[in-house]
Design an enzyme around this catalytic site. Sequence first.
Site, short mmCIF file in Angstrom:
data_model
loop_
_atom_site.label_atom_id
_atom_site.label_comp_id
_atom_site.label_asym_id
_atom_site.label_seq_id
_atom_site.Cartn_x
_atom_site.Cartn_y
_atom_site.Cartn_z
N HIS A 213 -3.68 7.12 3.53
CA HIS A 213 -4.13 5.95 3.25
C HIS A 213 -5.42 5.71 3.69
O HIS A 213 -5.82 5.68 4.73
CB HIS A 213 -2.97 4.90 3.50
CG HIS A 213 -3.44 3.30 2.91
ND1 HIS A 213 -3.89 3.26 1.71
CD2 HIS A 213 -3.37 2.15 3.60
CE1 HIS A 213 -3.89 1.72 1.53
NE2 HIS A 213 -3.80 1.13 2.72
N ASN B 289 -10.34 0.04 0.55
CA ASN B 289 -8.82 0.18 0.37
C ASN B 289 -8.37 -0.15 -0.90
O ASN B 289 -8.44 -1.61 -1.36
CB ASN B 289 -8.27 -0.91 1.66
CG ASN B 289 -6.77 -0.64 1.61
OD1 ASN B 289 -6.24 -0.19 0.64
ND2 ASN B 289 -6.09 -1.41 2.48
N CYS C 219 0.65 -1.38 0.16
CA CYS C 219 -0.24 -0.08 0.14
C CYS C 219 0.74 1.36 -0.03
O CYS C 219 0.09 2.41 -0.14
CB CYS C 219 -0.88 -0.09 1.13
SG CYS C 219 -2.23 -1.37 1.10
N1 COA Z 1 -18.38 -9.40 9.41
C1 COA Z 1 -18.78 -9.74 10.76
N2 COA Z 1 -17.75 -10.31 11.59
C2 COA Z 1 -16.47 -10.46 11.42
C3 COA Z 1 -16.24 -9.85 10.13
C4 COA Z 1 -17.05 -9.43 9.17
N3 COA Z 1 -16.77 -9.12 7.83
N4 COA Z 1 -14.61 -9.83 9.94
C5 COA Z 1 -14.28 -10.33 10.96
N5 COA Z 1 -15.23 -10.74 11.93
C6 COA Z 1 -15.37 -11.22 13.32
C7 COA Z 1 -14.13 -11.99 13.58
O1 COA Z 1 -14.37 -13.14 13.11
C8 COA Z 1 -14.38 -11.84 15.19
O2 COA Z 1 -15.21 -12.83 15.76
P1 COA Z 1 -14.92 -13.63 17.02
O3 COA Z 1 -14.79 -12.69 17.97
O4 COA Z 1 -16.10 -14.37 17.15
O5 COA Z 1 -13.44 -14.26 16.54
C9 COA Z 1 -14.84 -10.58 15.58
O6 COA Z 1 -15.35 -10.01 14.26
C10 COA Z 1 -13.81 -9.36 15.84
O7 COA Z 1 -12.78 -9.47 14.81
P2 COA Z 1 -11.46 -8.61 14.83
O8 COA Z 1 -10.53 -9.12 13.76
O9 COA Z 1 -11.12 -8.28 16.13
O10 COA Z 1 -12.43 -7.21 14.46
P3 COA Z 1 -11.77 -5.84 14.46
O11 COA Z 1 -12.52 -5.02 15.08
O12 COA Z 1 -10.22 -6.01 14.73
O13 COA Z 1 -12.04 -5.53 12.67
C11 COA Z 1 -10.89 -5.59 10.59
C12 COA Z 1 -11.45 -6.33 11.86
C13 COA Z 1 -10.11 -6.39 9.81
C14 COA Z 1 -11.97 -4.45 10.09
C15 COA Z 1 -9.76 -4.71 11.41
O14 COA Z 1 -8.92 -5.56 12.25
C16 COA Z 1 -8.89 -3.91 10.47
O15 COA Z 1 -9.27 -3.01 9.81
N6 COA Z 1 -7.56 -4.03 10.53
C17 COA Z 1 -6.68 -3.33 9.68
C18 COA Z 1 -6.77 -4.27 8.21
C19 COA Z 1 -6.04 -3.23 7.18
O16 COA Z 1 -6.26 -2.22 7.14
N7 COA Z 1 -5.40 -4.04 6.29
C20 COA Z 1 -4.88 -3.26 5.16
C21 COA Z 1 -3.54 -2.55 5.62
S1 COA Z 1 -2.97 -1.75 4.16
#
Ligand code: COA
Length: 344
Positions: free
Chosen positions: A252, A282, A114
């Site tokens: 970003h 993204n 990214c």
């Molecule tokens: N819909 C519903 N539930 C979802 C889900 C979705 N699309 N994706 C994940 N979950 C669930 C998980 O399985 C987890 O369930 P569990 O508690 O039963 O295990 C719960 O939601 C919480 O997951 P978690 O990963 O802690 O959520 P989060 O608040 O961290 O959000 C992201 C997940 C991916 C949105 C977040 O971590 C994120 O944006 N991270 C950065 C990713 C990024 O920017 N990547 C690119 C970098 S350039």
Amino acid sequence: MTLAARISGVGRYVPERVMTNEELEATVETSSEWIVERTGIRERRIAAPHETTSSMGTEAARRALASAGITGAEIDLVITGTCTPDGLFPATASAIQNAIGATHAGAFDVNAACVGFLSGLATGAQFIATGSAERVLVVGAETLSRIVDWTDRGTCVLFGDGAGAVVLERAVPGEPGSIDSLLLRSDGSQAGLLYSHGPCSPLVDGLQQEAKIIMDGRAVFRQAVTMMCDSATEVIARAGLTVDDIALAVPHQANMRIITAMSDRLGLPMDRVYVNVDRYGNTSSATIPIALAEAEAEGRLKPGDRVLFASFGGGLSWGAMVIEWAGVGSRRLVAASAARSAGA
Ligand code: COA
């Protein structure tokens, strides 16, 4: 360290096809409310079957050239930031160079996930500062939909396709427009947090590994906020400025919560932070140039404004830059119209 290079043209292209959160509800166990609350994303664009990183990059490049008022033949170098190239080789930048008629230009791709666009911009600015080039086209373009694992709800809701481009050219002493500071960093020990295999990855049991995005979202989230804030703070200081001097941040666009955390920690109010993650998700290397082109089109930038870019992604890699906005329109055109008025 100020580099005498200015952005003189901006352009963006996003595919027509909109994929809403509601559509994803039908394919993975998720809800639009969850996606909006956790990411801020409402919809993303998906490339048509015939579209590629180079075709979208070309369209963005044409618009950037039009915004600068120059032709492809006046470009000395085409740099494309992408982690989803048309193929392993030739460079996607070569396809764009050919399509825009940049017949006197070199061309290469930069892959820093990214941070590809910022890395390309930093490279292009230095080609200009050293005198090796007068005008550089920097493109950020991605077709992430082709490496998204559409069965993984933890990643498939986040990404989209699109392209943005800028024309960089030599700054004119005494006029606005410069790259005031930049910083690029990488910590390859954390590569396992966000990656995709490719055709040359190690074989497992003699088999090629599928190219798809694999991510530990929670760990990336934590790192992202620190990386964006620390690098932004450092480039602002290196430019001899304070947060109050930043007219607009164009970060970003990965997740709305990361953007608001950055805004809070820097003390930079959200009305000075550009956001379009709700509409595109993204798009990796394309987020910053797409957002910059939209900010310019909406009249949110004026000559002399200090603009902050900050990004992070796979690598892990991260970086930031402060520029002085020059306004669009090539200086060559400004000079020509000044000569015309002088003659009139
Ligand atoms: N819909 C519903 N539930 C979802 C889900 C979705 N699309 N994706 C994940 N979950 C669930 C998980 O399985 C987890 O369930 P569990 O508690 O039963 O295990 C719960 O939601 C919480 O997951 P978690 O990963 O802690 O959520 P989060 O608040 O961290 O959000 C992201 C997940 C991916 C949105 C977040 O971590 C994120 O944006 N991270 C950065 C990713 C990024 O920017 N990547 C690119 C970098 S350039």
